[in-house]
Design a protein around this motif. Structure first.
Motif, PDB file in Angstrom:
ATOM      1  N   GLY A  40     -14.715 125.797  38.790  1.00 37.25           N
ATOM      2  CA  GLY A  40     -15.053 127.218  38.777  1.00 37.25           C
ATOM      3  C   GLY A  40     -14.044 128.052  39.529  1.00 37.25           C
ATOM      4  O   GLY A  40     -13.606 129.099  39.055  1.00 37.25           O
ATOM      5  N   LEU A  41     -13.623 127.592  40.717  1.00 32.55           N
ATOM      6  CA  LEU A  41     -12.632 128.337  41.496  1.00 32.55           C
ATOM      7  C   LEU A  41     -11.283 128.342  40.795  1.00 32.55           C
ATOM      8  O   LEU A  41     -10.565 129.348  40.818  1.00 32.55           O
ATOM      9  CB  LEU A  41     -12.490 127.713  42.890  1.00 32.55           C
ATOM     10  CG  LEU A  41     -13.607 128.025  43.896  1.00 32.55           C
ATOM     11  CD1 LEU A  41     -13.332 127.330  45.216  1.00 32.55           C
ATOM     12  CD2 LEU A  41     -13.726 129.521  44.109  1.00 32.55           C
ATOM     13  N   VAL A  42     -10.914 127.210  40.189  1.00 39.90           N
ATOM     14  CA  VAL A  42      -9.634 127.136  39.480  1.00 39.90           C
ATOM     15  C   VAL A  42      -9.605 128.142  38.333  1.00 39.90           C
ATOM     16  O   VAL A  42      -8.648 128.905  38.173  1.00 39.90           O
ATOM     17  CB  VAL A  42      -9.391 125.708  38.965  1.00 39.90           C
ATOM     18  CG1 VAL A  42      -8.161 125.669  38.064  1.00 39.90           C
ATOM     19  CG2 VAL A  42      -9.195 124.749  40.133  1.00 39.90           C
ATOM     20  N   GLN A  43     -10.666 128.169  37.540  1.00 41.16           N
ATOM     21  CA  GLN A  43     -10.706 129.089  36.404  1.00 41.16           C
ATOM     22  C   GLN A  43     -10.754 130.538  36.871  1.00 41.16           C
ATOM     23  O   GLN A  43     -10.152 131.416  36.245  1.00 41.16           O
ATOM     24  CB  GLN A  43     -11.920 128.767  35.530  1.00 41.16           C
ATOM     25  CG  GLN A  43     -11.824 127.399  34.857  1.00 41.16           C
ATOM     26  CD  GLN A  43     -13.021 127.115  33.983  1.00 41.16           C
ATOM     27  OE1 GLN A  43     -13.860 127.969  33.760  1.00 41.16           O
ATOM     28  NE2 GLN A  43     -13.103 125.888  33.485  1.00 41.16           N
ATOM     29  N   ALA A  44     -11.472 130.796  37.972  1.00 37.97           N
ATOM     30  CA  ALA A  44     -11.513 132.157  38.500  1.00 37.97           C
ATOM     31  C   ALA A  44     -10.132 132.594  38.986  1.00 37.97           C
ATOM     32  O   ALA A  44      -9.697 133.727  38.737  1.00 37.97           O
ATOM     33  CB  ALA A  44     -12.521 132.231  39.653  1.00 37.97           C
ATOM     34  N   GLY A  45      -9.412 131.691  39.664  1.00 40.73           N
ATOM     35  CA  GLY A  45      -8.063 132.021  40.126  1.00 40.73           C
ATOM     36  C   GLY A  45      -7.106 132.260  38.978  1.00 40.73           C
ATOM     37  O   GLY A  45      -6.312 133.219  39.007  1.00 40.73           O
TER      38      GLY A  45
END
Length: 373
Positions: free
Chosen positions: A94-99
């Motif tokens: 989730g954090l990777v895709q948000a970044g």
């Protein structure tokens, strides 16, 4: 480009770090090598006679685009390296895709500002008027982004957790967490995909605390027929003193009762004039002693056998304790063993279990009042 990529690959192999291996395998240096031809075209643009300004703008836009691709690969590689080393079972997707989404949005704004020859800040101020519309359109994405960040920072949900979410039909292990969805494998091996933002809107039960504590709760009751509850006679007390788990309890409790009755000059011709033990109270003490004596029950957690409020279905004795095993099959076996024993032992105390009349009971009742021909 090929020469630069080979030089970068040989340099990566000579280092002892692992994060640069992730960068190389993800193609990060391939994206960086793309800068060379674009910079060359940008530098030679003033020397050409046809549309030099347009060539420079396109080159700048390509540099921004390639930079965004390289930065997204960099973010993804660093996060994956961190997850493999220090955060086993914790999904950072989730954090990777948000970044990555943030990087591409910023790159898109920079490209538009470059082509229009305007300041990115001025462009952002113009887009501010559309904030309400954009928020409405991307509401689910924004909520999913917030949920993913909360999962990663607060550790409220991670891969491998057992969760229950009845509204979505989920009861099983979390197998994957992405920006928009959480995938759960139910105990019947079916897979269910839940939008990430639904975890902010609806409550869910996470059994992670049970696994971390090393104890699983038993909270189950047996119902006793009220008409079978009575005072304990001296003969019945002597009989129950043969029970090893009750011998010391009955002797000590009876001494306390005799002293109090003698002090209060109680008329024991009637058992309820003073303190008198009951078969239900003695059975409750036996049930607690039996549960406490088992090796598969945690002694350092709450352990009690309590009496609940009487109802039309009798009075319930509830066993409240924690097992040393958290695995489902072993837990159910321990729970069944405890209640098998208690239900078999209860007639020895002069008590009866409560059960609604069945068809067989009605047939026996009918036969009992049947007039012989």
């Amino acid at each position: 480009r090929r020469l630069l990529v080979r030089l970068a690959g040989s340099a990566v192999k000579r280092t002892k770090n692992t994060w640069d291996d992730y960068l190389y395998n993800a193609g990060f240096f391939n994206r960086i090598a793309l800068f060379l031809p674009v910079v060359l075209v940008y530098s030679l643009a003033p020397w050409v006679d046809f549309y030099p300004l347009l060539i420079k703008k396109i080159s700048q836009a390509l540099l921004i685009f390639f930079g965004a691709r390289a930065m997204s690969l960099f973010v993804e590689s660093i996060f994956m390296s961190f997850q493999k080393k220090q955060s086993k079972g914790r999904s950072l997707s989730g954090l990777v895709q948000a970044g990555k989404m943030t990087i591409y949005i910023m790159a898109f704004l920079l490209v538009i500002a470059t082509l229009m020859e305007r300041s990115p800040l001025a462009l952002l101020s113009g887009i501010g008027a559309m904030t309400a519309i954009l928020t409405l359109i991307f509401k689910d994405t924004i909520l999913s982004l917030v949920a993913s960040i909360q999962f990663s920072l607060n550790k409220t949900l991670k891969v491998g957790d057992w969760i229950e979410m009845p509204e979505m039909g989920a009861d099983g292990d979390v197998v994957d967490i992405t920006l928009h969805n959480v995938m759960v494998q139910n105990w019947d091996k079916t897979l269910i995909t839940i939008p990430t933002h639904r975890f902010l809107e609806q409550g869910f039960k996470n059994w992670k605390g049970m696994s971390d504590a090393g104890g699983r709760r038993i909270k189950r009751s047996i119902k006793v027929d009220l008409q079978s509850v009575e005072f304990l006679t001296p003969e019945k007390r002597l009989q129950l003193q043969k029970v090893q788990l009750l011998k010391d309890f009955l002797l000590i409790r009876q001494q306390e009762i005799d002293l109090e009755n003698k002090k209060n000059l109680a008329d024991l011709s009637l058992p309820f004039n003073g303190r008198t033990q009951t078969n239900l109270g003695v059975f409750r003490a036996y049930a607690e002693a039996y549960v406490r004596n088992r090796q598969d029950i945690r002694k350092d957690m709450t352990l009690m056998v309590r009496q609940l409020e009487p109802t039309e279905q009798g009075v319930a004795l509830q066993v409240y304790c924690f097992t040393t095993e958290t695995a489902w099959t072993r837990y159910e076996s321990i729970q069944a063993d405890i209640f098998d024993h208690l239900m078999a032992a209860i007639p020895w105390f002069g008590l009866r279990l409560y059960q609604n009349p069945s068809g067989g009971d009605l047939v026996q009742l009918k036969n009992a009042f049947k007039i012989p021909q």
